[in-house]
Design a protein around this motif. Structure first.
Motif, PDB file in Angstrom:
ATOM      1  N   VAL A  87      32.590  50.405  -6.601  1.00  0.00           N
ATOM      2  CA  VAL A  87      31.727  51.525  -6.991  1.00  0.00           C
ATOM      3  C   VAL A  87      31.772  51.672  -8.512  1.00  0.00           C
ATOM      4  O   VAL A  87      32.807  51.444  -9.133  1.00  0.00           O
ATOM      5  N   SER A  90      24.842  47.349 -10.850  1.00  0.00           N
ATOM      6  CA  SER A  90      24.844  48.406  -9.834  1.00  0.00           C
ATOM      7  C   SER A  90      23.633  48.282  -8.918  1.00  0.00           C
ATOM      8  O   SER A  90      22.562  47.852  -9.354  1.00  0.00           O
ATOM      9  N   PHE A  91      23.804  48.666  -7.659  1.00  0.00           N
ATOM     10  CA  PHE A  91      22.714  48.666  -6.687  1.00  0.00           C
ATOM     11  C   PHE A  91      22.951  49.778  -5.677  1.00  0.00           C
ATOM     12  O   PHE A  91      24.073  50.253  -5.518  1.00  0.00           O
ATOM     13  N   ARG A  92      21.888  50.193  -5.005  1.00  0.00           N
ATOM     14  CA  ARG A  92      21.975  51.295  -4.039  1.00  0.00           C
ATOM     15  C   ARG A  92      21.761  50.771  -2.626  1.00  0.00           C
ATOM     16  O   ARG A  92      20.775  50.109  -2.345  1.00  0.00           O
ATOM     17  N   ALA A 130      25.741  54.192   3.081  1.00  0.00           N
ATOM     18  CA  ALA A 130      24.736  54.519   2.070  1.00  0.00           C
ATOM     19  C   ALA A 130      25.446  55.082   0.838  1.00  0.00           C
ATOM     20  O   ALA A 130      26.181  56.061   0.940  1.00  0.00           O
ATOM     21  N   ASN A 131      25.247  54.431  -0.302  1.00  0.00           N
ATOM     22  CA  ASN A 131      25.920  54.848  -1.527  1.00  0.00           C
ATOM     23  C   ASN A 131      25.467  53.933  -2.664  1.00  0.00           C
ATOM     24  O   ASN A 131      24.721  52.993  -2.451  1.00  0.00           O
ATOM     25  N   ILE A 132      25.970  54.179  -3.851  1.00  0.00           N
ATOM     26  CA  ILE A 132      25.741  53.293  -4.992  1.00  0.00           C
ATOM     27  C   ILE A 132      26.979  52.418  -5.140  1.00  0.00           C
ATOM     28  O   ILE A 132      28.115  52.914  -5.135  1.00  0.00           O
ATOM     29  N   TYR A 133      26.737  51.114  -5.256  1.00  0.00           N
ATOM     30  CA  TYR A 133      27.822  50.136  -5.376  1.00  0.00           C
ATOM     31  C   TYR A 133      27.585  49.273  -6.606  1.00  0.00           C
ATOM     32  O   TYR A 133      26.543  49.359  -7.256  1.00  0.00           O
ATOM     33  N   CYS A 134      28.549  48.419  -6.900  1.00  0.00           N
ATOM     34  CA  CYS A 134      28.383  47.476  -7.996  1.00  0.00           C
ATOM     35  C   CYS A 134      28.992  46.132  -7.609  1.00  0.00           C
ATOM     36  O   CYS A 134      29.890  46.048  -6.773  1.00  0.00           O
ATOM     37  N   VAL A 180      20.755  51.917   0.935  1.00  0.00           N
ATOM     38  CA  VAL A 180      20.022  53.043   1.487  1.00  0.00           C
ATOM     39  C   VAL A 180      20.481  53.370   2.905  1.00  0.00           C
ATOM     40  O   VAL A 180      20.600  54.530   3.283  1.00  0.00           O
ATOM     41  N   HIS A 207      21.232  43.566   0.847  1.00  0.00           N
ATOM     42  CA  HIS A 207      21.806  44.788   1.407  1.00  0.00           C
ATOM     43  C   HIS A 207      20.739  45.588   2.122  1.00  0.00           C
ATOM     44  O   HIS A 207      19.545  45.417   1.873  1.00  0.00           O
TER      45      HIS A 207
END
Length: 142
Positions: free
Chosen positions: A88, A53-55, A116-120, A57, A141
């Motif tokens: 996600v 997972s990564f964010r 902008a969100n949390i993804y995987c 910004v 990113h």
């Protein structure tokens, strides 16, 4: 010696232009977008799947590269195609929304726009591995 009337006129014109109320030049605008690079490394058994997972910004382009795949036993490069997906996080997994099948490369295999969100990122063996491998995935990113 006195200046000719034409030279005097040119000098006055240049001085007047230099002293005029012209607006100052605009400062250069900056549109630099900061990017982050994350590396997802691990090992995978035949038939395996893993995710990271990564964010994000700021909205922008996300690029994912399966940069290396090596035999866990020998350390030799492996050119097996894997599924590289982005989505996600859901529970203890990754709900992939876009994916490609690719062997390791030094160029991004998957590039997509993201808000902008949390993804995987999910890496999956498609049944091609015959032994465990070590992998390295680079995620760039905003």
């Amino acid at each position: 010696k006195a200046l000719s009337p034409l030279v005097q006129l040119l000098v006055v014109g240049l001085v007047a232009t230099a002293c005029g109320d012209s607006p100052a030049p605009a400062a250069p605008s900056s549109t630099t977008t900061t990017t982050a690079t994350e590396v997802y490394v691990g090992t995978m058994a035949p038939g395996g799947t893993g995710f990271f997972s990564f964010r994000v910004v700021n909205p922008g382009s996300v690029s994912i590269t399966l940069a290396s795949l090596t035999s866990s036993a020998s350390g030799n490069p492996v050119s097996t195609a894997m599924q590289i997906g982005m989505g996600v996080p859901v529970g203890e997994g990754c709900a992939v929304t876009t994916s490609v099948t690719s062997a390791p490369s030094l160029q991004a295999q998957l590039t997509t726009r993201a808000s902008a969100n949390i993804y995987c990122v999910q890496l999956s063996d498609l049944g091609n591995l015959t032994a465990a491998v070590a992998f390295g995935v680079r995620i760039v990113h905003p």
